[in-house]
Design an enzyme around this catalytic site. Sequence first.
Site, PDB file in Angstrom:
ATOM      1  N   HIS A  48       0.778  -1.606   0.481  1.00 46.76           N
ATOM      2  CA  HIS A  48      -0.382  -0.012  -0.025  1.00 46.76           C
ATOM      3  C   HIS A  48       1.105   0.833  -0.054  1.00 46.76           C
ATOM      4  O   HIS A  48       1.804   0.757   0.432  1.00 46.76           O
ATOM      5  CB  HIS A  48      -0.757   0.472   1.149  1.00 46.76           C
ATOM      6  CG  HIS A  48      -1.875  -0.991   1.357  1.00 46.76           C
ATOM      7  ND1 HIS A  48      -3.491  -1.684   0.421  1.00 46.76           N
ATOM      8  CD2 HIS A  48      -1.733  -2.258   1.978  1.00 46.76           C
ATOM      9  CE1 HIS A  48      -3.116  -2.521   0.950  1.00 46.76           C
ATOM     10  NE2 HIS A  48      -2.850  -3.254   1.746  1.00 46.76           N
ATOM     11  N   ILE A  66      -0.727  -5.384  14.242  1.00 49.75           N
ATOM     12  CA  ILE A  66      -0.090  -4.842  12.783  1.00 49.75           C
ATOM     13  C   ILE A  66      -0.874  -5.500  11.789  1.00 49.75           C
ATOM     14  O   ILE A  66      -0.850  -6.796  11.556  1.00 49.75           O
ATOM     15  CB  ILE A  66       1.531  -5.426  12.258  1.00 49.75           C
ATOM     16  CG1 ILE A  66       2.026  -5.009  13.555  1.00 49.75           C
ATOM     17  CG2 ILE A  66       2.117  -4.891  11.719  1.00 49.75           C
ATOM     18  CD1 ILE A  66       2.471  -3.813  13.940  1.00 49.75           C
ATOM     19  N   CYS A 113       4.979 -29.712 -12.244  1.00 53.99           N
ATOM     20  CA  CYS A 113       3.834 -29.091 -12.137  1.00 53.99           C
ATOM     21  C   CYS A 113       3.409 -28.109 -13.326  1.00 53.99           C
ATOM     22  O   CYS A 113       4.422 -27.463 -14.240  1.00 53.99           O
ATOM     23  CB  CYS A 113       3.910 -28.289 -11.212  1.00 53.99           C
ATOM     24  SG  CYS A 113       2.051 -26.511 -11.687  1.00 53.99           S
ATOM     25  N   CYS A 146      -4.932 -26.921 -11.910  1.00 53.49           N
ATOM     26  CA  CYS A 146      -5.726 -27.683 -11.970  1.00 53.49           C
ATOM     27  C   CYS A 146      -5.881 -28.134 -10.264  1.00 53.49           C
ATOM     28  O   CYS A 146      -5.946 -28.809  -9.841  1.00 53.49           O
ATOM     29  CB  CYS A 146      -4.735 -28.454 -13.121  1.00 53.49           C
ATOM     30  SG  CYS A 146      -3.694 -29.856 -12.174  1.00 53.49           S
ATOM     31  N   CYS A 168       0.613 -32.988 -10.344  1.00 61.09           N
ATOM     32  CA  CYS A 168       1.801 -33.204  -9.511  1.00 61.09           C
ATOM     33  C   CYS A 168       1.134 -33.470  -7.773  1.00 61.09           C
ATOM     34  O   CYS A 168       2.454 -33.620  -6.613  1.00 61.09           O
ATOM     35  CB  CYS A 168       2.335 -31.855  -9.294  1.00 61.09           C
ATOM     36  SG  CYS A 168       1.639 -29.593  -8.240  1.00 61.09           S
TER      37      CYS A 168
END
Lengths: 426, 485
Positions: free
Chosen positions: B53, B338, B403, B440, B445
């Site tokens: 930000h 925080i 993957c 997927c 994987c």
Amino acid sequence: MNRVACDVAVVGGGPGGLAAAIGARETGARRVVVIERDGHLGGILQQCIHNGFGLSILEKDLTGPEYAHHYVSEALERGVRCFTNAMAIGLSPDRRITAVSPEAGLITIEARAVVLAMGCRERTRGAVWLPGTRPAGIMTAGAAQRFINIDGYLPGRRIVVLGSGDIGMIMARRLHLEGCIVEAVVEYRGTVGGLTRNLVQCIRDFDIPLYLRHTVTAIRGTRRVTGVDISPVDEGGAPDASRSQTLACDTLLLSVGLIPENELSKQAGVQLDEGTGGPIVNESFHTSVPGVFAAGNVLHVYDLVDDVTRCALAAGTSAARFAADYEATGPSTDAAARIVPGAGVRSVVPQRLSAHLPDTVEFHLRASTEGRRRTLELTGRQRGTVYRRRCPVVRASEMVRATVRGIGASGDDELTFRIGENCGEP
Amino acid sequence: MARYDTEVLVVGAGAVGVAVARELCRFRTRVLVADRLNDVGGDASKSNSAIVHTGFDAEPRTLESETVVHANPLFDRLCRDLEIPFIRCGAILVATTEEEEEALPRIMQRAEQNQVFDVEYLTAQRARRLEPALTSARAGLLVPGESIVDPFLLVVAQAENAAQNGVEFLTSCEIERIERSAQTFVVSSTLGEIRARFVVNAAGLRGDVVSHMVGIEDFTVHPRRGQFHVIDRSAPLGIRHIILPVPTKLTKGTLLTPTVHGNWLIGPTAEEMEDRCAHETTADGMEEIVRGAGRLVPGFDPRHVITQYAGLRAVRTPGGYHLRSFARVPGFIELSGIRSTGITASPVVARRALAMLRAAGLETQPDEDFVATRTGIPAFRDLDDVERAALIERDQRYGRIVCRCETVTEAEIVQAVQRTPGARDMDGVKRRVRAGLGRCQGGFCGSRVPRILSELLGVPLERVTRNGLGSELLAGPTRAPGDSP
């Protein structure tokens, strides 16, 4: 970098790819290449150790590995060159394939014709928006099948299966036989998603509880699944969580649909059909990109591997003809006619007809309606009804076939398939 | 039980904890970071909107706005030094109704109060020129400094760099008790006793639990849940900016943001929760954010959703950021409250923590051997064919794609495990190199990565977990060895 030039390159060494390669060789293509990402040919059949394969095409009752072995042997005997452990990661519109493999490194394959045979993948939890926690113990039925049948490991001991596709029902039985407790098979719709024979042989024969018109409305457990909430679904399809019950389990298997795997097709610019999720093809399985053909579940999800083999043999034949540059029909974009799904039909393959039609064309349809004593018809505005037949039973989960003779290329540029109560039949 | 001695103990290896560790590793100071989870970056820091930000819309003159505004410009250097994916994409705040349009001048004014001076007013036409999908925009604001980061790699990269410079990390280490004897804190943990001269509480969602252990009981932490959908990168959205709604009195609303990996996120919800483990998604929440996204981008198609997640913001009562030291507990530093802006604020919060530690007596001698940079794991996906061929030549495992959706190779997974602090489970691999994050969702994987983990970690397959003990993926072998079939 390795370079390979060939007549026909087939992406995928499952049943679709193997049959396409065999079809291409039988039609005279000399240099035929198969690219397979796994260490072995055969694709998903390797993990389908149940029987029922080959009943129609080989007239034998085979297991998946046996069926795969039959076609792997045929392909190898016919001199098809196979790259295993090789993943195709790129396909250009001019039919250049980029693949990678640990042994051969980066491979570039320049093909006169390409057959897409990447199969399909399973829909996931994320795609069906299943609410709840995200613990271990949620996987697709196919992933569980691989763990059990290839790796020799059980995914869990107390199982709920969501979705009643064929793999889901087959896995329910498989886990039961492995000594697991299958608490339930849960199906959103009013009928099972897979074949009737699997409902009988996998669910009923083993007294596995089946909850129709139910769905999973919450997954419980932080580290590992401890249970799922299932709720009835009303007429409008909305789950009623106020009537939910919690089923204790350590595993949730998903069998909620299959999606043709077309990432490579998209790269090459192949036009896809929203209804099937696969390429738009003509009667020669030619996609919208010249020289690129499609075979097997990449095209649309078949019920039976026998049909995959049959159609893929034809796709391989077409690819070989294109590579040899004789009798080649143009790509599906040059079509003379479009085939459109009308009332009662969700999708149809092929979606296009070329100007050089053979005598008979076989269409495969998915119905969007269910019931008994329906009529299937194909009509054009000019010519009226081209084809009509009675269907004793129509189910959304079972493919409807239409073998149409003598459609002819002239006349209508659009023909519509409909499945109706009687479609004007007396 | 082991015993650890350190000068500084940092409790919590989230964005704030690792930023403190990285700040301290420049000095010849012994630092130990302990986290209750199986990996660094485990809770709030991993599941958020991944936005750095500017602070343009923060409540002015608060510690939060001050730290966020000052932290934003530090990210270019930080992310370059540590090879963290970071894109200054800018944000467009979209007004779709007359009422929202009327709120814009007030928001611009607030940006100025926060010293964010580069916010520009956008006409409907300009907004649409920047983002053609914003067809319902009546007007908007452009906030060029709003940026996106990989929040998990932000944590991992700082942790790896800190480890490289001598910081020790203990995972699966839950703090149970803190006692003070003479000049030392004696900390009991699930891994044994830790002795430290200074303790930095960066425990985020459990910050109150840790402070309570030293007798500071003036606040509590309440999780505020945010659910998100992840959108496939093949979706025809084409949106390159962060798209923000005009906040209402009740909520900041649903935003749509690109990710550094080419996907998009939509979310979050804002739900006050009691349970600090309430990471579940709900049907209502998932619907709500899709409706919200549809208001911003009218053509939004929810069929491109590939997965969902829910994160918990560590909101504190009484509210606001609190960076505190205590006269009655010398050497104890608390960094609490925080919340969702913490990813952004973390570098400045870490500097404040260092200043407080020095004030409490920590000696900081610069370490001449300090290495300021860290090299990322080369991603096969981002390379051209020549570079790819060269990598496979060097290491065959770059030729095995594990993957398929995210094009992740075995070599990348091996490096994710072999680094320090390295991946120990499926989530650790997924977050470091993206295996399993694609469309997927590990369907392919998900059965291959466990084998690699099992081999590298030297544990049987049934002991491989999703995210630590109790989250084993498999129940065990189908048959024990020697069983008759």
